[in-house]
Design an enzyme around this catalytic site. Sequence first.
Site, PDB file in Angstrom:
ATOM      1  CG  ASP A 248       1.913  -3.495   1.883  1.00  0.00           C
ATOM      2  OD1 ASP A 248       2.534  -3.628   0.726  1.00  0.00           O
ATOM      3  OD2 ASP A 248       1.002  -3.217   1.606  1.00  0.00           O
ATOM      4  CE  LYS A 270       2.267   1.635  -0.588  1.00  0.00           C
ATOM      5  NZ  LYS A 270       2.452   0.238  -0.966  1.00  0.00           N
ATOM      6  CG  MET A 383      -1.430   4.712   9.009  1.00  0.00           C
ATOM      7  SD  MET A 383      -1.800   4.961   7.426  1.00  0.00           S
ATOM      8  CE  MET A 383      -3.590   4.910   7.253  1.00  0.00           C
TER       9      MET A 383
END
Length: 474
Positions: A248, A270, A383
Amino acid sequence: MVQYLPIFTKLDNKPVLVVGGGDVALRKARAFLKARADVTIVAPEFCQELLEAEQDGEVTLIKDYFNESHLAGKMLVIAATDVESVNNTVFELANQHNIFVNVVDDQPKCSFIFPSIVDRDPITIAISSAGTAPVLARRLREKLETLIPQHIGPLATLVGSFRDKVKARFKHFADRRQFWESVFDSSVVSKVQVGDTEAATEQLHEMLDAKAEPEGEVYVIGAGPGDPELLTLKALQLMQQADVVVYDYLVSDEIMDLVRRDADLICVGKRLNYHSVKQEDTNQMLVDLAKQGKKVCRIKGGDPFIYGRGGEEVQVLKAHDVRYQIVPGITAAAGCSAYAGIPLTHRDHAQAIQFVTGHCKKDGQELDWQGLAKPNQTLAIYMGVIKSPHIQAKLLEHGRSANTPVAIVENGTRKNQRVVRTELGQLAEQIEAHEIVSPALLIIGEVAALHEELAWFGQSAQISSFAQPLTDVA
Ligand SMILES: C[S@@+](CC[C@H](N)C(=O)[O-])C[C@H]1O[C@@H](n2cnc3c(N)ncnc32)[C@H](O)[C@@H]1O
Protein backbone atom coordinates in the site's frame (compact mmCIF):
# COMPACT_ATOMS: atom_id res chain seq x y z
CA MET A 1 48.30 -9.63 10.55
CA VAL A 2 47.86 -13.26 11.63
CA GLN A 3 45.46 -15.14 9.36
CA TYR A 4 43.23 -17.75 10.96
CA LEU A 5 41.78 -20.66 9.02
CA PRO A 6 38.13 -21.03 9.99
CA ILE A 7 37.51 -24.70 10.71
CA PHE A 8 34.91 -26.46 12.83
CA THR A 9 36.56 -29.14 14.96
CA LYS A 10 34.88 -32.24 16.37
CA LEU A 11 35.99 -32.43 20.00
CA ASP A 12 33.80 -35.35 21.01
CA ASN A 13 35.73 -37.09 23.88
CA LYS A 14 38.96 -35.42 22.82
CA PRO A 15 41.29 -34.37 25.70
CA VAL A 16 41.58 -30.62 26.31
CA LEU A 17 43.16 -28.67 29.17
CA VAL A 18 42.11 -25.46 30.91
CA VAL A 19 44.65 -23.78 33.16
CA GLY A 20 42.96 -21.65 35.83
CA GLY A 21 40.23 -22.14 38.40
CA GLY A 22 38.13 -18.96 38.24
CA ASP A 23 35.15 -17.63 36.29
CA VAL A 24 37.01 -17.29 33.00
CA ALA A 25 38.22 -20.87 33.21
CA LEU A 26 34.64 -21.92 34.00
CA ARG A 27 33.31 -20.12 30.88
CA LYS A 28 35.92 -21.74 28.65
CA ALA A 29 35.31 -25.16 30.20
CA ARG A 30 31.59 -24.77 29.47
CA ALA A 31 32.34 -23.99 25.81
CA PHE A 32 34.40 -27.19 25.58
CA LEU A 33 31.72 -29.21 27.37
CA LYS A 34 29.14 -28.05 24.83
CA ALA A 35 31.27 -29.77 22.20
CA ARG A 36 31.43 -32.84 24.50
CA ALA A 37 35.22 -32.60 24.95
CA ASP A 38 37.04 -34.47 27.71
CA VAL A 39 37.92 -31.48 29.93
CA THR A 40 40.72 -31.39 32.50
CA ILE A 41 41.29 -28.25 34.56
CA VAL A 42 44.43 -27.53 36.51
CA ALA A 43 44.75 -24.86 39.21
CA PRO A 44 45.73 -24.56 42.87
CA GLU A 45 42.15 -23.48 43.71
CA PHE A 46 38.75 -23.73 42.02
CA CYS A 47 35.55 -21.71 42.10
CA GLN A 48 32.42 -23.37 43.52
CA GLU A 49 30.86 -24.06 40.09
CA LEU A 50 33.94 -25.96 38.92
CA LEU A 51 33.91 -28.04 42.10
CA GLU A 52 30.24 -28.85 41.44
CA ALA A 53 30.99 -29.69 37.81
CA GLU A 54 33.58 -32.19 39.01
CA GLN A 55 31.07 -33.72 41.45
CA ASP A 56 28.63 -34.10 38.56
CA GLY A 57 31.32 -35.95 36.60
CA GLU A 58 31.51 -33.27 33.90
CA VAL A 59 35.19 -32.30 34.30
CA THR A 60 38.41 -33.61 35.88
CA LEU A 61 40.09 -31.21 38.32
CA ILE A 62 43.82 -31.35 39.13
CA LYS A 63 44.56 -29.27 42.25
CA ASP A 64 48.11 -28.26 41.42
CA TYR A 65 50.27 -25.55 39.89
CA PHE A 66 50.53 -25.97 36.13
CA ASN A 67 53.56 -27.89 34.84
CA GLU A 68 54.59 -29.44 31.53
CA SER A 69 53.30 -32.90 32.42
CA HIS A 70 49.69 -31.58 32.39
CA LEU A 71 49.95 -31.06 28.64
CA ALA A 72 50.61 -34.72 27.89
CA GLY A 73 48.17 -36.06 25.30
CA LYS A 74 46.12 -32.84 25.09
CA MET A 75 44.90 -31.43 21.75
CA LEU A 76 44.06 -27.92 22.92
CA VAL A 77 44.93 -25.83 25.92
CA ILE A 78 43.56 -22.61 27.32
CA ALA A 79 45.48 -20.40 29.73
CA ALA A 80 42.87 -18.61 31.82
CA THR A 81 44.78 -17.49 34.90
CA ASP A 82 45.38 -13.93 36.02
CA VAL A 83 49.11 -14.57 36.45
CA GLU A 84 50.92 -13.42 33.32
CA SER A 85 54.01 -15.56 33.92
CA VAL A 86 51.88 -18.72 34.17
CA ASN A 87 49.99 -17.84 30.99
CA ASN A 88 53.32 -17.24 29.21
CA THR A 89 54.67 -20.61 30.33
CA VAL A 90 51.52 -22.37 29.11
CA PHE A 91 51.90 -20.63 25.76
CA GLU A 92 55.57 -21.51 25.33
CA LEU A 93 55.25 -25.14 26.40
CA ALA A 94 52.15 -25.70 24.27
CA ASN A 95 54.01 -24.35 21.24
CA GLN A 96 56.97 -26.62 21.92
CA HIS A 97 54.59 -29.60 21.91
CA ASN A 98 52.60 -28.40 18.87
CA ILE A 99 49.42 -28.13 20.92
CA PHE A 100 46.91 -25.45 19.96
CA VAL A 101 46.84 -22.78 22.65
CA ASN A 102 44.68 -19.82 23.57
CA VAL A 103 45.78 -17.33 26.21
CA VAL A 104 42.63 -15.50 27.20
CA ASP A 105 42.62 -11.80 26.27
CA ASP A 106 46.13 -12.01 24.79
CA GLN A 107 45.57 -12.34 21.04
CA PRO A 108 49.27 -12.64 20.01
CA LYS A 109 49.45 -15.72 22.26
CA CYS A 110 46.58 -17.54 20.59
CA SER A 111 47.06 -20.19 17.95
CA PHE A 112 43.28 -20.69 17.99
CA ILE A 113 40.52 -18.27 18.92
CA PHE A 114 36.88 -18.53 19.95
CA PRO A 115 34.70 -16.81 17.37
CA SER A 116 31.40 -15.08 18.14
CA ILE A 117 28.69 -17.63 17.52
CA VAL A 118 25.16 -17.51 16.13
CA ASP A 119 23.75 -20.79 17.34
CA ARG A 120 20.85 -22.35 15.40
CA ASP A 121 21.78 -25.92 16.20
CA PRO A 122 22.74 -27.77 13.99
CA ILE A 123 23.58 -24.60 12.01
CA THR A 124 26.40 -22.57 13.54
CA ILE A 125 27.69 -19.27 12.22
CA ALA A 126 31.10 -18.21 13.50
CA ILE A 127 32.39 -14.64 13.21
CA SER A 128 35.94 -13.61 13.87
CA SER A 129 37.84 -10.36 13.55
CA ALA A 130 41.11 -12.31 14.00
CA GLY A 131 41.35 -10.72 17.43
CA THR A 132 41.43 -7.15 16.07
CA ALA A 133 37.93 -5.95 17.00
CA PRO A 134 36.01 -8.42 19.18
CA VAL A 135 33.31 -5.85 20.03
CA LEU A 136 32.67 -5.25 16.33
CA ALA A 137 32.45 -9.02 15.78
CA ARG A 138 29.94 -9.19 18.65
CA ARG A 139 27.88 -6.39 17.04
CA LEU A 140 27.83 -8.30 13.76
CA ARG A 141 26.71 -11.37 15.63
CA GLU A 142 23.82 -9.40 17.16
CA LYS A 143 22.81 -8.24 13.67
CA LEU A 144 22.86 -11.79 12.38
CA GLU A 145 20.92 -12.99 15.42
CA THR A 146 18.04 -10.74 14.36
CA LEU A 147 18.21 -11.76 10.70
CA ILE A 148 18.59 -15.52 10.97
CA PRO A 149 15.28 -17.02 11.98
CA GLN A 150 15.04 -19.53 14.81
CA HIS A 151 13.42 -22.14 12.57
CA ILE A 152 16.64 -22.55 10.53
CA GLY A 153 17.84 -25.09 13.12
CA PRO A 154 14.80 -27.42 12.93
CA LEU A 155 14.77 -26.96 9.14
CA ALA A 156 18.38 -28.15 8.90
CA THR A 157 17.57 -31.12 11.14
CA LEU A 158 14.57 -32.06 9.00
CA VAL A 159 16.35 -31.86 5.65
CA GLY A 160 19.33 -33.66 7.19
CA SER A 161 17.07 -36.61 7.89
CA PHE A 162 16.24 -36.72 4.14
CA ARG A 163 19.81 -36.60 2.84
CA ASP A 164 20.22 -40.33 2.31
CA LYS A 165 16.82 -40.65 0.62
CA VAL A 166 17.65 -37.78 -1.72
CA LYS A 167 21.04 -39.32 -2.51
CA ALA A 168 19.35 -42.60 -3.36
CA ARG A 169 16.72 -40.89 -5.53
CA PHE A 170 19.08 -38.54 -7.45
CA LYS A 171 22.37 -40.05 -8.56
CA HIS A 172 23.87 -36.82 -9.90
CA PHE A 173 25.06 -34.00 -7.72
CA ALA A 174 23.46 -31.35 -9.99
CA ASP A 175 20.03 -33.01 -9.68
CA ARG A 176 20.37 -33.19 -5.93
CA ARG A 177 21.31 -29.55 -5.76
CA GLN A 178 18.32 -28.57 -7.90
CA PHE A 179 16.04 -30.62 -5.66
CA TRP A 180 17.31 -28.91 -2.51
CA GLU A 181 16.98 -25.47 -4.13
CA SER A 182 13.33 -26.21 -4.85
CA VAL A 183 12.80 -27.40 -1.26
CA PHE A 184 14.19 -24.17 0.19
CA ASP A 185 12.01 -22.15 -2.19
CA SER A 186 8.92 -24.13 -1.22
CA SER A 187 6.41 -23.89 1.61
CA VAL A 188 8.32 -26.64 3.44
CA VAL A 189 10.22 -23.73 4.98
CA SER A 190 7.18 -21.89 6.29
CA LYS A 191 5.64 -25.13 7.54
CA VAL A 192 8.72 -25.68 9.69
CA GLN A 193 8.57 -22.02 10.67
CA VAL A 194 5.08 -22.37 12.14
CA GLY A 195 6.08 -25.64 13.84
CA ASP A 196 4.14 -27.97 11.53
CA THR A 197 6.96 -30.47 11.02
CA GLU A 198 4.50 -33.21 10.13
CA ALA A 199 3.13 -31.27 7.13
CA ALA A 200 6.67 -30.28 6.11
CA THR A 201 7.81 -33.91 6.24
CA GLU A 202 4.82 -35.01 4.19
CA GLN A 203 5.54 -32.37 1.57
CA LEU A 204 9.19 -33.41 1.38
CA HIS A 205 8.07 -36.98 0.71
CA GLU A 206 5.73 -35.76 -2.02
CA MET A 207 8.48 -33.65 -3.58
CA LEU A 208 10.77 -36.67 -3.59
CA ASP A 209 8.05 -38.65 -5.36
CA ALA A 210 7.72 -35.66 -7.74
CA LYS A 211 4.02 -35.40 -6.91
CA ALA A 212 4.04 -31.97 -5.32
CA GLU A 213 3.20 -28.84 -7.28
CA PRO A 214 4.90 -25.74 -5.89
CA GLU A 215 2.56 -24.41 -3.23
CA GLY A 216 2.18 -20.66 -2.92
CA GLU A 217 1.25 -18.74 0.18
CA VAL A 218 0.54 -15.24 1.39
CA TYR A 219 2.15 -13.42 4.30
CA VAL A 220 -0.11 -10.64 5.52
CA ILE A 221 2.37 -8.34 7.18
CA GLY A 222 1.96 -5.22 9.27
CA ALA A 223 4.90 -2.92 8.52
CA GLY A 224 4.24 -0.42 11.31
CA PRO A 225 3.80 3.33 10.88
CA GLY A 226 6.96 4.09 8.91
CA ASP A 227 10.20 3.86 10.90
CA PRO A 228 11.79 0.70 9.45
CA GLU A 229 13.28 -0.16 12.83
CA LEU A 230 9.76 -0.75 14.10
CA LEU A 231 9.37 -3.78 11.82
CA THR A 232 9.17 -7.10 13.62
CA LEU A 233 11.88 -9.69 13.00
CA LYS A 234 9.27 -12.01 11.54
CA ALA A 235 8.11 -9.34 9.09
CA LEU A 236 11.68 -8.71 7.95
CA GLN A 237 12.44 -12.40 7.52
CA LEU A 238 9.29 -13.04 5.46
CA MET A 239 9.88 -9.92 3.37
CA GLN A 240 13.22 -11.39 2.38
CA GLN A 241 11.62 -14.64 1.22
CA ALA A 242 8.95 -13.12 -1.01
CA ASP A 243 8.64 -13.69 -4.76
CA VAL A 244 6.07 -10.89 -5.04
CA VAL A 245 5.34 -7.94 -2.77
CA VAL A 246 1.87 -6.40 -2.87
CA TYR A 247 1.96 -3.13 -0.92
CA ASP A 248 0.00 0.00 0.00
CA TYR A 249 0.99 3.68 -0.23
CA LEU A 250 1.25 3.81 3.55
CA VAL A 251 4.31 1.56 3.52
CA SER A 252 7.37 3.81 3.71
CA ASP A 253 10.15 3.75 1.08
CA GLU A 254 12.70 2.74 3.72
CA ILE A 255 10.63 -0.34 4.46
CA MET A 256 10.24 -1.20 0.78
CA ASP A 257 14.05 -1.05 0.51
CA LEU A 258 14.19 -4.07 2.80
CA VAL A 259 12.21 -6.51 0.64
CA ARG A 260 14.03 -9.18 -1.35
CA ARG A 261 15.92 -7.43 -4.14
CA ASP A 262 14.56 -9.49 -7.02
CA ALA A 263 10.95 -9.67 -5.81
CA ASP A 264 8.24 -8.25 -8.11
CA LEU A 265 6.61 -5.18 -6.58
CA ILE A 266 2.93 -4.39 -7.05
CA CYS A 267 1.42 -1.25 -5.57
CA VAL A 268 -2.28 -1.50 -4.80
CA GLY A 269 -2.14 1.73 -2.83
CA LYS A 270 -5.18 3.21 -1.23
CA ARG A 271 -5.55 6.93 -0.81
CA LEU A 272 -8.74 8.76 -0.33
CA ASN A 273 -10.19 9.34 -3.79
CA TYR A 274 -7.30 7.34 -5.36
CA HIS A 275 -8.31 3.69 -5.10
CA SER A 276 -5.72 2.55 -7.62
CA VAL A 277 -6.85 -1.07 -7.32
CA LYS A 278 -10.29 -2.08 -6.01
CA GLN A 279 -10.24 -4.16 -2.82
CA GLU A 280 -11.95 -7.07 -4.59
CA ASP A 281 -9.24 -7.03 -7.27
CA THR A 282 -6.50 -7.01 -4.65
CA ASN A 283 -8.11 -10.00 -2.93
CA GLN A 284 -8.27 -11.90 -6.21
CA MET A 285 -4.70 -10.92 -7.11
CA LEU A 286 -3.42 -12.43 -3.84
CA VAL A 287 -5.30 -15.67 -4.52
CA ASP A 288 -4.10 -15.87 -8.14
CA LEU A 289 -0.44 -15.23 -7.27
CA ALA A 290 -0.49 -17.86 -4.52
CA LYS A 291 -2.15 -20.37 -6.86
CA GLN A 292 0.75 -19.80 -9.28
CA GLY A 293 3.00 -21.13 -6.50
CA LYS A 294 4.37 -17.72 -5.50
CA LYS A 295 5.31 -16.57 -2.02
CA VAL A 296 3.42 -13.32 -1.70
CA CYS A 297 4.13 -10.62 0.85
CA ARG A 298 1.07 -8.50 1.40
CA ILE A 299 2.54 -5.53 3.23
CA LYS A 300 0.31 -3.03 4.96
CA GLY A 301 1.01 0.09 7.00
CA GLY A 302 0.59 -0.27 10.76
CA ASP A 303 -1.20 -3.44 11.78
CA PRO A 304 -3.09 -5.42 9.13
CA PHE A 305 -6.07 -6.00 11.42
CA ILE A 306 -6.53 -2.40 12.54
CA TYR A 307 -8.27 -0.40 9.83
CA GLY A 308 -6.16 -2.32 7.36
CA ARG A 309 -8.68 -4.57 5.57
CA GLY A 310 -6.47 -7.49 6.61
CA GLY A 311 -9.52 -9.36 7.88
CA GLU A 312 -11.28 -9.11 4.51
CA GLU A 313 -8.23 -10.31 2.60
CA VAL A 314 -7.63 -13.26 4.91
CA GLN A 315 -11.29 -14.30 4.61
CA VAL A 316 -10.86 -14.51 0.84
CA LEU A 317 -7.59 -16.46 1.13
CA LYS A 318 -9.27 -18.88 3.52
CA ALA A 319 -12.23 -19.31 1.17
CA HIS A 320 -9.82 -20.25 -1.63
CA ASP A 321 -7.75 -22.62 0.54
CA VAL A 322 -4.62 -20.50 0.22
CA ARG A 323 -2.06 -20.92 3.01
CA TYR A 324 -1.30 -17.71 4.88
CA GLN A 325 0.52 -16.26 7.85
CA ILE A 326 -0.44 -13.06 9.65
CA VAL A 327 2.25 -10.87 11.13
CA PRO A 328 1.08 -8.05 13.41
CA GLY A 329 2.61 -4.61 13.12
CA ILE A 330 2.82 -1.57 15.35
CA THR A 331 -0.38 0.32 14.74
CA ALA A 332 -0.30 4.09 14.10
CA ALA A 333 -1.80 4.88 17.53
CA ALA A 334 1.00 3.03 19.33
CA GLY A 335 3.78 4.34 17.08
CA CYS A 336 2.65 7.98 16.83
CA SER A 337 1.89 8.31 20.53
CA ALA A 338 5.25 6.84 21.57
CA TYR A 339 7.22 9.02 19.16
CA ALA A 340 5.27 12.10 20.28
CA GLY A 341 5.77 11.35 23.99
CA ILE A 342 2.06 10.83 24.64
CA PRO A 343 1.09 7.86 26.81
CA LEU A 344 -2.28 6.68 25.53
CA THR A 345 -3.36 5.76 29.04
CA HIS A 346 -2.21 7.37 32.27
CA ARG A 347 -3.55 6.72 35.75
CA ASP A 348 -4.21 10.44 36.32
CA HIS A 349 -5.81 11.20 32.97
CA ALA A 350 -7.17 8.29 30.92
CA GLN A 351 -8.34 4.85 31.97
CA ALA A 352 -9.41 3.79 28.49
CA ILE A 353 -8.38 4.23 24.88
CA GLN A 354 -10.65 3.97 21.86
CA PHE A 355 -9.43 3.45 18.31
CA VAL A 356 -11.82 5.27 16.01
CA THR A 357 -12.04 5.70 12.25
CA GLY A 358 -13.04 9.04 10.79
CA HIS A 359 -13.88 7.30 7.53
CA CYS A 360 -16.74 4.82 7.66
CA LYS A 361 -17.51 2.28 4.95
CA LYS A 362 -21.22 2.99 4.65
CA ASP A 363 -22.27 6.58 4.09
CA GLY A 364 -24.35 7.96 6.89
CA GLN A 365 -23.06 5.35 9.37
CA GLU A 366 -22.60 7.36 12.57
CA LEU A 367 -20.22 6.70 15.42
CA ASP A 368 -21.34 6.42 19.05
CA TRP A 369 -20.62 10.07 19.81
CA GLN A 370 -22.15 9.82 23.28
CA GLY A 371 -19.62 7.16 24.24
CA LEU A 372 -16.73 8.89 22.49
CA ALA A 373 -17.37 12.20 24.27
CA LYS A 374 -17.03 10.64 27.74
CA PRO A 375 -14.19 12.00 29.92
CA ASN A 376 -11.13 10.08 31.24
CA GLN A 377 -10.45 8.34 27.98
CA THR A 378 -8.23 8.88 24.97
CA LEU A 379 -9.43 8.79 21.37
CA ALA A 380 -6.98 7.76 18.66
CA ILE A 381 -8.70 8.81 15.46
CA TYR A 382 -7.46 7.27 12.22
CA MET A 383 -8.29 8.88 8.86
CA GLY A 384 -9.78 11.83 10.74
CA VAL A 385 -8.21 14.79 8.97
CA ILE A 386 -10.87 15.39 6.32
CA LYS A 387 -13.77 14.84 8.69
CA SER A 388 -12.20 16.87 11.51
CA PRO A 389 -14.87 19.63 11.47
CA HIS A 390 -17.55 16.95 11.90
CA ILE A 391 -15.57 15.11 14.61
CA GLN A 392 -14.98 18.34 16.52
CA ALA A 393 -18.63 19.43 16.29
CA LYS A 394 -20.00 16.03 17.37
CA LEU A 395 -17.67 15.65 20.37
CA LEU A 396 -18.49 19.19 21.57
CA GLU A 397 -22.20 18.64 20.99
CA HIS A 398 -22.08 15.51 23.18
CA GLY A 399 -20.34 17.28 26.04
CA ARG A 400 -16.57 16.91 25.62
CA SER A 401 -14.93 20.14 26.74
CA ALA A 402 -13.60 22.56 24.11
CA ASN A 403 -10.38 22.74 26.17
CA THR A 404 -9.67 19.03 25.80
CA PRO A 405 -6.04 18.71 24.67
CA VAL A 406 -5.44 17.38 21.16
CA ALA A 407 -2.29 16.30 19.34
CA ILE A 408 -2.23 15.94 15.58
CA VAL A 409 0.61 13.63 14.59
CA GLU A 410 1.49 13.81 10.91
CA ASN A 411 3.89 11.22 9.41
CA GLY A 412 4.31 9.66 12.83
CA THR A 413 7.61 7.83 13.53
CA ARG A 414 9.06 9.01 10.21
CA LYS A 415 11.90 11.46 9.75
CA ASN A 416 9.41 14.18 8.80
CA GLN A 417 7.09 13.63 11.77
CA ARG A 418 5.23 16.76 12.82
CA VAL A 419 3.20 17.20 15.98
CA VAL A 420 0.72 20.04 16.30
CA ARG A 421 -0.73 20.55 19.78
CA THR A 422 -4.04 22.28 20.15
CA GLU A 423 -7.45 21.91 21.83
CA LEU A 424 -10.66 20.29 20.68
CA GLY A 425 -12.34 23.66 20.09
CA GLN A 426 -9.59 24.56 17.58
CA LEU A 427 -9.07 21.17 15.93
CA ALA A 428 -10.39 21.73 12.41
CA GLU A 429 -9.04 25.27 12.23
CA GLN A 430 -5.53 24.13 13.21
CA ILE A 431 -5.56 21.27 10.72
CA GLU A 432 -6.26 23.77 8.01
CA ALA A 433 -3.81 26.39 9.32
CA HIS A 434 -0.95 23.86 9.46
CA GLU A 435 -1.93 22.23 6.16
CA ILE A 436 -1.86 18.79 7.75
CA VAL A 437 -1.46 16.03 5.17
CA SER A 438 -2.04 12.28 5.27
CA PRO A 439 -1.11 10.14 7.07
CA ALA A 440 -2.04 11.87 10.29
CA LEU A 441 -3.49 10.63 13.54
CA LEU A 442 -5.59 12.65 15.97
CA ILE A 443 -5.02 12.01 19.66
CA ILE A 444 -7.78 13.56 21.73
CA GLY A 445 -7.76 13.58 25.53
CA GLU A 446 -5.88 14.96 28.54
CA VAL A 447 -2.85 12.74 27.79
CA ALA A 448 -2.13 14.81 24.65
CA ALA A 449 -0.90 17.64 26.91
CA LEU A 450 1.90 15.38 28.15
CA HIS A 451 3.57 15.87 24.75
CA GLU A 452 5.16 19.10 26.03
CA GLU A 453 6.66 17.22 28.99
CA LEU A 454 7.61 13.89 27.46
CA ALA A 455 8.41 14.47 23.79
CA TRP A 456 11.90 13.34 22.97
CA PHE A 457 14.18 14.49 20.27
CA GLY A 458 14.89 11.34 18.30
CA GLN A 459 12.55 12.80 15.69
CA SER A 460 14.04 16.10 14.59
CA ALA A 461 10.84 17.45 13.06
CA GLN A 462 9.10 17.27 16.43
CA ILE A 463 11.02 20.35 17.42
CA SER A 464 8.85 22.39 15.06
CA SER A 465 5.87 22.07 17.38
CA PHE A 466 7.94 23.58 20.21
CA ALA A 467 9.42 26.25 17.99
CA GLN A 468 5.93 27.56 17.46
CA PRO A 469 4.63 28.67 20.85
CA LEU A 470 1.33 27.06 21.77
CA THR A 471 -0.33 30.45 21.93
CA ASP A 472 0.37 30.84 18.19
CA VAL A 473 -0.83 27.33 17.44
CA ALA A 474 -4.00 27.26 19.49
C1 LIG B 1 -6.19 2.92 6.36
S1 LIG B 1 -5.62 3.39 7.95
C2 LIG B 1 -4.44 2.16 8.23
C3 LIG B 1 -4.09 1.98 9.67
C4 LIG B 1 -3.00 0.95 9.87
N1 LIG B 1 -3.46 -0.37 9.52
C5 LIG B 1 -2.50 0.96 11.31
O1 LIG B 1 -2.68 -0.03 12.05
O2 LIG B 1 -1.87 1.96 11.68
C6 LIG B 1 -4.69 4.80 7.55
C7 LIG B 1 -4.64 5.83 8.68
O3 LIG B 1 -3.76 5.40 9.70
C8 LIG B 1 -3.15 6.52 10.29
N2 LIG B 1 -1.70 6.40 10.08
C9 LIG B 1 -1.04 5.37 9.53
N3 LIG B 1 0.28 5.59 9.54
C10 LIG B 1 0.46 6.79 10.11
C11 LIG B 1 1.61 7.56 10.41
N4 LIG B 1 2.85 7.14 10.12
N5 LIG B 1 1.43 8.75 11.02
C12 LIG B 1 0.20 9.19 11.32
N6 LIG B 1 -0.92 8.49 11.06
C13 LIG B 1 -0.80 7.30 10.48
C14 LIG B 1 -3.67 7.75 9.59
O4 LIG B 1 -4.78 8.22 10.31
C15 LIG B 1 -4.11 7.16 8.27
O5 LIG B 1 -5.10 7.95 7.66
